[in-house]
Write an enzyme that holds these catalytic residues in place. Structure first.
Site, PDB file in Angstrom:
ATOM      1  N   ASP A 322      27.103  82.889  53.031  1.00 45.11           N
ATOM      2  CA  ASP A 322      25.729  82.727  53.476  1.00 45.11           C
ATOM      3  C   ASP A 322      25.032  81.779  52.519  1.00 45.11           C
ATOM      4  OD1 ASP A 322      26.340  84.951  51.765  1.00 45.11           O
ATOM      5  OD2 ASP A 322      24.329  85.718  52.013  1.00 45.11           O
ATOM      6  N   GLU A 524      27.301  82.331  38.898  1.00 41.52           N
ATOM      7  CA  GLU A 524      27.758  82.780  40.213  1.00 41.52           C
ATOM      8  C   GLU A 524      28.588  81.707  40.921  1.00 41.52           C
ATOM      9  OE1 GLU A 524      25.038  83.962  43.969  1.00 41.52           O
ATOM     10  OE2 GLU A 524      24.265  82.336  42.764  1.00 41.52           O
TER      11      GLU A 524
HETATM   12  O1  LIG Z   1      20.147  87.956  49.302  1.00 37.34           O
HETATM   13  C1  LIG Z   1      20.789  87.036  50.101  1.00 37.34           C
HETATM   14  C2  LIG Z   1      22.263  87.356  50.311  1.00 37.34           C
HETATM   15  O2  LIG Z   1      22.860  87.595  49.046  1.00 37.34           O
HETATM   16  C3  LIG Z   1      24.207  88.029  49.023  1.00 37.34           C
HETATM   17  O3  LIG Z   1      25.101  86.949  49.216  1.00 37.34           O
HETATM   18  C4  LIG Z   1      25.510  86.239  48.087  1.00 37.34           C
HETATM   19  O4  LIG Z   1      25.810  87.055  46.952  1.00 37.34           O
HETATM   20  C5  LIG Z   1      26.835  88.047  47.144  1.00 37.34           C
HETATM   21  C6  LIG Z   1      27.005  88.769  45.829  1.00 37.34           C
HETATM   22  O5  LIG Z   1      27.570  87.935  44.859  1.00 37.34           O
HETATM   23  C7  LIG Z   1      28.142  87.405  47.624  1.00 37.34           C
HETATM   24  O6  LIG Z   1      29.037  88.428  47.991  1.00 37.34           O
HETATM   25  C8  LIG Z   1      27.884  86.509  48.828  1.00 37.34           C
HETATM   26  O7  LIG Z   1      29.077  85.817  49.096  1.00 37.34           O
HETATM   27  C9  LIG Z   1      26.787  85.500  48.452  1.00 37.34           C
HETATM   28  O8  LIG Z   1      26.576  84.590  49.486  1.00 37.34           O
HETATM   29  C10 LIG Z   1      24.500  89.127  50.042  1.00 37.34           C
HETATM   30  O9  LIG Z   1      25.868  89.404  50.115  1.00 37.34           O
HETATM   31  C11 LIG Z   1      23.969  88.771  51.414  1.00 37.34           C
HETATM   32  O10 LIG Z   1      24.229  89.794  52.322  1.00 37.34           O
HETATM   33  C12 LIG Z   1      22.463  88.539  51.257  1.00 37.34           C
HETATM   34  O11 LIG Z   1      21.896  88.340  52.494  1.00 37.34           O
END
Ligand SMILES: OC[C@H]1O[C@H](O[C@H]2O[C@H](CO)[C@@H](O)[C@H](O)[C@H]2O)[C@H](O)[C@@H](O)[C@@H]1O
Length: 571
Positions: A322, A524
Site C-alpha cells: 500500500d 522501514e
Molecule cells: O497506515 C497506513 C498503512 O500502514 C501499514 O502498511 C505499511 O506498514 C506495514 C507495517 O510495516 C507493512 O506491513 C505494509 O507493507 C506497509 O505498506 C498497514 O499495514 C496498512 O494496513 C495501513 O493501511
C-alpha cells in the site's frame, strides 16, 4: 496466446462482505477528523493513525458526551487548546497500552552469533542491530486485558515484536522477516511467542489480521504463518509448535481459498485453474487513514463509487503493497486502484509455499494423508502459476487482470494484454519457491531477465521501475523483496545465481549500514538509487525501527558473512 475465462463474481470491488466496525473506532475517527480540521496538515506532520491508537480513560458514552460539549468553530474545528486539553484529559497515549517487555531469550552476544561476520566494524554493528530487538519487544498491558472495550489494541497472550515508530502493534507479514532475524539472533522463544499470537488471531477471527488492532479486523496481509512455523521448526525441531499451529494453518488455508478470495480461471484447453486474490471485507475509509481516504473519494459523487474505492484501498493494504501502480488501472490516477480485479503473482507464491509447508509439517506429525493432499494442491497451483502468470518472452511471472474494467460479466475471454507487463519485484517472487528454483535452466532465464529488468540498482532491488511517488514503487527498495529474491537465487544452487544474490545482499547491507551510521536508525524502506539513503513517498513519513529491515540484515549476514577486508562503506 492462451485463452482463459474468469468465472468468479463479484467482478468489481464495490460488492462483498463487510466486517462491522466498533463504536470506539467510529468515535476515534470523528476525533481524527476534528483534529485535522483543528490542527491542519503541515508537511505530513498530521498522522491520522495516532488518533485511532488512543485508548479511553473512561467509558465510551461519557467520553463522547465530553467531546460533544467542546466549543466548535463554524467549520467544525475546535479551538486548538481545547482539543489538546481534551485529548490529554480523556485519552491514554498511543502506544501506552503496549508496554516494553525484556525478551526472555535476549543476551548481548549470543553463542554462535553470525560466525562468518569477521570484519570488526560490521560485527559491532550487527550486535547493535541485534540489540534493537529489546527496543521493539512489547507486551499487552493489563488494562487491555481487563477493559478491552477501552482500547483499539487487541489483547494477545504473548510478547510481540513491533515494526517500530507509528507501527506500535504486531504486523502479519513483517513478522516473517522479524522471525528470520530472531533466529539469526538465537531468540527462539521470542520467535515462537510471535507465532503463538498469530495462531490466537486465527482461532478468534479465522485468519491472521493485517495487524493486532480492532480496525484491522476486516482484512489480512500476505499469508506467511506457515513459513514462520516451518522456519522455526527447521531451527528448533519443536514438534509441539507444529502440532499447535496445524489446525490454524488449515483454517487459514480455507480463508484464502474460498469465497471472495478464490478465482477460477479456465484455459483454452478447458482446464480450470484456481488462484487467489486480495479482497478486503470493508467498503469504508480505512480508520487509520480515514481523512486521507475520504479526500481521495471526494472526486466521486455516488456512494457506490466511493464504496468501491474504499474497498480497493483496504484490499491494497491487505496486499502489503500500500500503495503501488501495481494496483492502478491508470498508473497516473491513484483513484483507479483495482486490487480486487488482479490475480497477484506473490500472493499465489505465498499460497503455494503454504501448501508445501503444510505438506511438510503434516508429514512431520505423521498425517500422511493430509500431506499427500497438499502436495496435490501444490502441483495444481504450480500449474496455474505457469499457465496464468508466466511470460516466456519476458522471463517473468506477470500479475493477471481478471476484469478489464469495461464490463462486469460473470466470465470474460482472456487476452494477452490482461497480463500486466510493468516490471515489479514481485514478478520474480516464484524464485523463492523450490519447485521453481530447482529448475536450473528456468533460474538462468529468470536471472538474466532480472539483471536487465531495470530493478537492480546501486543499493538493492527497486520495487518497480515506475516513479509514482507511492511507497511501493521506484525508487524504494523494501527488505522483504530483497530477501525473497536473494534467498530464491541462493536456493537454486547455481553459482551464477548465488553470486548475483551475494552482490544484491552486499549492496543492501551497505545501504542499511551507512544510513544507520548517518541517522542512528534502521529504516522501514530505502532509496535504492543512492547508497545510504532512506526511502520516501506514500501517505505517511518514512518510519524507523525497523522490524523487517533488522531481520533481513541479520539473515543476510548469517548467509553470506562479511570478510575482514571487505569495505562496508558505500563504494
Ligand atoms: O497506515 C497506513 C498503512 O500502514 C501499514 O502498511 C505499511 O506498514 C506495514 C507495517 O510495516 C507493512 O506491513 C505494509 O507493507 C506497509 O505498506 C498497514 O499495514 C496498512 O494496513 C495501513 O493501511
Amino acid at each position: 496466446m492462451t485463452v482463459t475465462r474468469a468465472l468468479q463474481q463479484p467482478c468489481t470491488g464495490g460488492g462483498g462482505p463487510v466486517v462491522p466496525t466498533t463504536p470506539l473506532v467510529a468515535f476515534l475517527e470523528r476525533v481524527q477528523e476534528t483534529a485535522l480540521d483543528t490542527f491542519g496538515e503541515s508537511e505530513k506532520n498530521f498522522d491520522p493513525k495516532l488518533y485511532v491508537d488512543f485508548s479511553l480513560k473512561s467509558n465510551l458514552s461519557t467520553t463522547i458526551g465530553a467531546f460533544d460539549k467542546l466549543p466548535r468553530n463554524e467549520n467544525g474545528s475546535v479551538p486548538a487548546p481545547d482539543l489538546q486539553e481534551f485529548i490529554e484529559k480523556w485519552f491514554g497515549g498511543a502506544g501506552d497500552d503496549l508496554v516494553y517487555a525484556e525478551p526472555v531469550d535476549f543476551v548481548p552476544e549470543p553463542e554462535g552469533f553470525l560466525p562468518q561476520v569477521v570484519n570488526p566494524e560490521v560485527r559491532a554493528w550487527a550486535l547493535e542491530v541485534h540489540s534493537l530487538w529489546k527496543n521493539l519487544t512489547r507486551k499487552v498491558s493489563g488494562s487491555v486485558l481487563d477493559r478491552s472495550d477501552l482500547h483499539t489494541l487487541l489483547p494477545l497472550p504473548e510478547p510481540v515484536v513491533i515494526p517500530g515508530s507509528r507501527f506500535r502493534e504486531v504486523y502479519y507479514w513483517d513478522s516473517y522477516w522479524v522471525i528470520r532475524g530472531l533466529l539469526a539472533s538465537k531468540m527462539h522463544e521470542t520467535a515462537k511467542s510471535i507465532v503463538t499470537n498469530l495462531i490466537s488471531l486465527v482461532e478468534t477471527y479465522g485468519y491472521v489480521l493485517n495487524g493486532a488492532r480492532v480496525y484491522y479486523t476486516n482484512r489480512s496481509q500476505p499469508p506467511l504463518l506457515s513459513a514462520m512455523v516451518h522456519a522455526i521448526y527447521n531451527r528448533t525441531g519443536d514438534i509441539e509448535l507444529v502440532k499447535k499451529a496445524l489446525p490454524a494453518l488449515l483454517k487459514e488455508y480455507q480463508f484464502w481459498n474460498s469465497g471472495i478470495h478464490k478465482v477460477t480461471i479456465e484455459d483454452g484447453e478447458a482446464n480450470n485453474h484456481i488462484l487467489s486474490r486480495y479482497y478486503a471485507m470493508w467498503n469504508k475509509p480505512r480508520p487509520e487513514s480515514s481523512t486521507i481516504d475520504k479526500a481521495h473519494a471526494s472526486k466521486f459523487s455516488s456512494d457506490s463509487e466511493k464504496e468501491q474505492l474504499y474497498r480497493e484501498l483496504a484490499s491494497s493494504a491487505e496486499s502489503g503493497w500500500d500503495f503501488s501502480t501495481r494496483w492502478m488501472r491508470n498508473i497516473s490516477d491513484f483513484t483507479t486502484l483495482s486490487t480486487t480485479s488482479i490475480l497477484p503473482v506473490d500472493l499465489n507464491v505465498f499460497l503455494l509455499g503454504m501448501e508445501l509447508d503444510i505438506a511438510f509439517l503434516t508429514k512431520v506429525v505423521g498425517d500422511n494423508a493430509t500431506s499427500k493432499s497438499f502436495l496435490v494442491a501444490s502441483t495444481a497451483r504450480k500449474q496455474a502459476i505457469n499457465t496464468v502468470f508466466w511470460n516466456e518472452e519476458k522471463g517473468q511471472w506477470l500479475d493477471y487482470w481478471i476484469n478489464n474494467g469495461t464490463t462486469c460479466e460473470e466470465s470474460h475471454t482472456w487476452q494477452a494484454w490482461n497480463q500486466n507487463h510493468n516490471v515489479y519485484a514481485s514478478n520474480y517472487a516464484p524464485l523463492w519457491i523450490d519447485l521453481f528454483n530447482s529448475d536450473i535452466s528456468l533460474v538462468e532465464k529468470v536471472r538474466q531477465s532480472l539483471q536487465s529488468s531495470g530493478l537492480v540498482c546501486a543499493a538493492g532491488i527497486a520495487t518497480s521501475t515506475i516513479n509514482s511517488g507511492e511507497q511501493w514503487d521506484f525508487p524504494n527498495g523494501w527488505a522483504p523483496l530483497q530477501h525473497m529474491i536473494v534467498e530464491g537465487l541462493v536456493r537454486s544452487g547455481s553459482q551464477e545465481a548465488r553470486s548475483m544474490a551475494q552482490d544484491i545482499a552486499v549492496r543492501w547491507i551497505r545501504t542499511n549500514y551507512v544510513a544507520y551510521k548517518e541517522t542512528g536508525a534502521m529504516h522501514e524502506k530505502y532509496n535504492v538509487e543512492k547508497c545510504g539513503a532512506s526511502g520516501g513517498g506514500g501517505e505517511y513519513k518514512s518510519q524507523t525501527g525497523f522490524g523487517w529491515s533488522n531481520g533481513v540484515v541479520l539473515a543476510f549476514l548469517e548467509e553470506f558473512g562479511w570478510p575482514k577486508d571487505l569495505k562496508i562503506d558505500c563504494q
